[in-house]
Design a protein around this motif. Sequence first.
Motif, PDB file in Angstrom:
ATOM      1  N   MET A  46      17.104  15.408  -5.908  1.00 41.69           N
ATOM      2  CA  MET A  46      15.953  14.460  -5.538  1.00 41.69           C
ATOM      3  C   MET A  46      16.548  13.109  -5.636  1.00 41.69           C
ATOM      4  O   MET A  46      16.039  12.356  -4.911  1.00 41.69           O
ATOM      5  CB  MET A  46      14.941  14.539  -6.639  1.00 41.69           C
ATOM      6  CG  MET A  46      14.083  15.896  -6.478  1.00 41.69           C
ATOM      7  SD  MET A  46      13.096  15.963  -7.907  1.00 41.69           S
ATOM      8  CE  MET A  46      12.184  14.457  -8.010  1.00 41.69           C
ATOM      9  N   LEU A  47      17.978  12.872  -6.039  1.00 40.17           N
ATOM     10  CA  LEU A  47      18.565  11.407  -6.026  1.00 40.17           C
ATOM     11  C   LEU A  47      18.765  11.100  -4.613  1.00 40.17           C
ATOM     12  O   LEU A  47      18.548  10.007  -4.223  1.00 40.17           O
ATOM     13  CB  LEU A  47      19.503  11.487  -6.716  1.00 40.17           C
ATOM     14  CG  LEU A  47      19.778  11.372  -8.398  1.00 40.17           C
ATOM     15  CD1 LEU A  47      21.297  11.488  -8.609  1.00 40.17           C
ATOM     16  CD2 LEU A  47      19.337  10.175  -8.642  1.00 40.17           C
ATOM     17  N   PHE A  48      19.100  11.976  -3.715  1.00 36.40           N
ATOM     18  CA  PHE A  48      19.656  11.864  -2.310  1.00 36.40           C
ATOM     19  C   PHE A  48      18.796  12.170  -1.355  1.00 36.40           C
ATOM     20  O   PHE A  48      18.699  11.826  -0.217  1.00 36.40           O
ATOM     21  CB  PHE A  48      20.947  12.527  -2.384  1.00 36.40           C
ATOM     22  CG  PHE A  48      22.024  11.938  -3.283  1.00 36.40           C
ATOM     23  CD1 PHE A  48      22.684  11.078  -3.016  1.00 36.40           C
ATOM     24  CD2 PHE A  48      22.227  12.756  -4.404  1.00 36.40           C
ATOM     25  CE1 PHE A  48      23.573  10.646  -4.021  1.00 36.40           C
ATOM     26  CE2 PHE A  48      23.248  12.533  -5.302  1.00 36.40           C
ATOM     27  CZ  PHE A  48      23.908  11.352  -5.099  1.00 36.40           C
ATOM     28  N   GLU A  49      17.908  13.246  -1.674  1.00 40.08           N
ATOM     29  CA  GLU A  49      16.936  13.877  -0.499  1.00 40.08           C
ATOM     30  C   GLU A  49      15.446  13.719  -0.894  1.00 40.08           C
ATOM     31  O   GLU A  49      15.184  13.870  -2.189  1.00 40.08           O
ATOM     32  CB  GLU A  49      17.473  15.170  -0.526  1.00 40.08           C
ATOM     33  CG  GLU A  49      18.771  15.600  -0.122  1.00 40.08           C
ATOM     34  CD  GLU A  49      19.125  15.007   1.290  1.00 40.08           C
ATOM     35  OE1 GLU A  49      18.251  14.753   2.133  1.00 40.08           O
ATOM     36  OE2 GLU A  49      20.316  14.904   1.673  1.00 40.08           O
ATOM     37  N   LYS A  50      14.573  13.371  -0.018  1.00 39.17           N
ATOM     38  CA  LYS A  50      13.231  13.165  -0.267  1.00 39.17           C
ATOM     39  C   LYS A  50      12.651  14.788  -0.295  1.00 39.17           C
ATOM     40  O   LYS A  50      12.762  15.497   0.811  1.00 39.17           O
ATOM     41  CB  LYS A  50      12.639  12.233   1.105  1.00 39.17           C
ATOM     42  CG  LYS A  50      10.946  12.294   0.816  1.00 39.17           C
ATOM     43  CD  LYS A  50      10.908  11.612  -0.340  1.00 39.17           C
ATOM     44  CE  LYS A  50       9.251  11.110  -0.503  1.00 39.17           C
ATOM     45  NZ  LYS A  50       8.855  10.388  -1.466  1.00 39.17           N
ATOM     46  N   VAL A  51      11.892  14.985  -1.296  1.00 44.45           N
ATOM     47  CA  VAL A  51      11.325  16.328  -1.543  1.00 44.45           C
ATOM     48  C   VAL A  51       9.874  16.251  -1.305  1.00 44.45           C
ATOM     49  O   VAL A  51       9.212  15.272  -2.172  1.00 44.45           O
ATOM     50  CB  VAL A  51      11.782  16.896  -2.725  1.00 44.45           C
ATOM     51  CG1 VAL A  51      11.004  18.379  -3.052  1.00 44.45           C
ATOM     52  CG2 VAL A  51      13.158  17.122  -2.826  1.00 44.45           C
ATOM     53  N   PRO A  52       9.267  16.947  -0.530  1.00 42.66           N
ATOM     54  CA  PRO A  52       7.735  16.878  -0.153  1.00 42.66           C
ATOM     55  C   PRO A  52       7.078  17.035  -1.528  1.00 42.66           C
ATOM     56  O   PRO A  52       7.433  17.897  -2.286  1.00 42.66           O
ATOM     57  CB  PRO A  52       7.401  17.911   0.865  1.00 42.66           C
ATOM     58  CG  PRO A  52       8.839  17.900   1.577  1.00 42.66           C
ATOM     59  CD  PRO A  52       9.716  17.816   0.525  1.00 42.66           C
ATOM     60  N   LEU A  53       6.051  16.165  -1.535  1.00 47.87           N
ATOM     61  CA  LEU A  53       5.023  16.346  -2.905  1.00 47.87           C
ATOM     62  C   LEU A  53       5.683  15.914  -4.265  1.00 47.87           C
ATOM     63  O   LEU A  53       5.239  16.019  -5.244  1.00 47.87           O
ATOM     64  CB  LEU A  53       4.357  17.660  -2.894  1.00 47.87           C
ATOM     65  CG  LEU A  53       3.811  18.260  -1.714  1.00 47.87           C
ATOM     66  CD1 LEU A  53       3.438  19.952  -1.856  1.00 47.87           C
ATOM     67  CD2 LEU A  53       2.554  17.380  -1.292  1.00 47.87           C
ATOM     68  N   LEU A  54       7.021  15.520  -4.209  1.00 49.46           N
ATOM     69  CA  LEU A  54       7.584  15.175  -5.440  1.00 49.46           C
ATOM     70  C   LEU A  54       7.794  13.676  -5.591  1.00 49.46           C
ATOM     71  O   LEU A  54       8.840  13.102  -4.719  1.00 49.46           O
ATOM     72  CB  LEU A  54       9.254  16.046  -5.720  1.00 49.46           C
ATOM     73  CG  LEU A  54       8.905  17.567  -5.820  1.00 49.46           C
ATOM     74  CD1 LEU A  54      10.312  18.017  -6.061  1.00 49.46           C
ATOM     75  CD2 LEU A  54       7.805  17.737  -7.298  1.00 49.46           C
ATOM     76  N   TYR A  55       7.011  13.027  -5.930  1.00 49.48           N
ATOM     77  CA  TYR A  55       7.151  11.548  -6.292  1.00 49.48           C
ATOM     78  C   TYR A  55       8.287  10.878  -6.738  1.00 49.48           C
ATOM     79  O   TYR A  55       8.801  11.422  -7.890  1.00 49.48           O
ATOM     80  CB  TYR A  55       5.732  10.869  -6.976  1.00 49.48           C
ATOM     81  CG  TYR A  55       5.766   9.583  -6.963  1.00 49.48           C
ATOM     82  CD1 TYR A  55       5.483   8.757  -5.943  1.00 49.48           C
ATOM     83  CD2 TYR A  55       6.211   8.930  -8.174  1.00 49.48           C
ATOM     84  CE1 TYR A  55       5.573   7.251  -5.935  1.00 49.48           C
ATOM     85  CE2 TYR A  55       6.345   7.619  -8.447  1.00 49.48           C
ATOM     86  CZ  TYR A  55       5.954   6.859  -7.178  1.00 49.48           C
ATOM     87  OH  TYR A  55       6.081   5.437  -7.319  1.00 49.48           O
ATOM     88  N   GLY A  56       8.869  10.158  -6.172  1.00 51.33           N
ATOM     89  CA  GLY A  56      10.140   9.768  -6.879  1.00 51.33           C
ATOM     90  C   GLY A  56      11.405  10.254  -6.293  1.00 51.33           C
ATOM     91  O   GLY A  56      12.740   9.791  -6.683  1.00 51.33           O
ATOM     92  N   SER A  57      11.526  11.184  -5.367  1.00 52.18           N
ATOM     93  CA  SER A  57      12.392  11.920  -4.864  1.00 52.18           C
ATOM     94  C   SER A  57      13.082  11.298  -3.899  1.00 52.18           C
ATOM     95  O   SER A  57      12.308  10.024  -3.069  1.00 52.18           O
ATOM     96  CB  SER A  57      12.312  13.365  -4.269  1.00 52.18           C
ATOM     97  OG  SER A  57      11.352  13.065  -3.588  1.00 52.18           O
TER      98      SER A  57
END
Length: 233
Positions: A46-57
């Motif tokens: 999550m530090l480097f990639e945007k994960v759907p529905l996970l705020y802050g990723s």
Amino acid sequence: MNKSLVTNLVTLLLVLCGYVFNQALLFSVGLFALSGAFTNWLAVHMLFEKVPLLYGSGVIPAKFEEFKAAIKTLIMEQFFTEENINKFMSEQNGHAHHFELTPIIEQVDLSPAFDSLVDVVQNSQFGGMLAMFGGTEALEPMKQPFVEKMKASMIEITQTDDFNELLKAQIAKPQVIGELQHKVATIIDARLLELTPQMVKEMVQQMIKAHLGWLVVWGGVFGGLFGLVANMI
């Protein structure tokens, strides 16, 4: 070796073995280890990639502009302060630092200086005498020795304490330091403009990739220990 993948596979294998062979202890250790390893892997991802529905990723790409600003602030406030520039200009004994200017002087074209000297001689009271001996062409053989002598003299001058003290005093002036800082900031801005979010992400990943892999490994280890304690309780 991908530490994250290996750790997740090993913990998953423990869970499956515990479930298949009806081993409560093995199942508990494996489940807790898998949860710890997977949670840490997801946090790293999550530090480097945007994960759907996970705020802050995807925080690093999302904070791209702040990251660039932090780089500039670090360089300007830690390296190019007025105090550090003054320290750079001085030796430990307080005297001016002696800069090695010989390579620069060696590359300087002093032909215009010789041409100016010839013009001065030609326009002086010696001009008529010079014409009698062939004019300015008669001085041409002197050009190379003149250039070499001039460079040698300039190198000698730049190596003296007096010259370097004068150079230090000139550069240490507030307006000169301010101009220097402005130029450095301009260069940094120009270089940072060339950066893209993908470049920043890859740069950070390369710096801390090995250490992030160990986060997953230790997440599995400590998760397994918690599972062991939970089963024993």
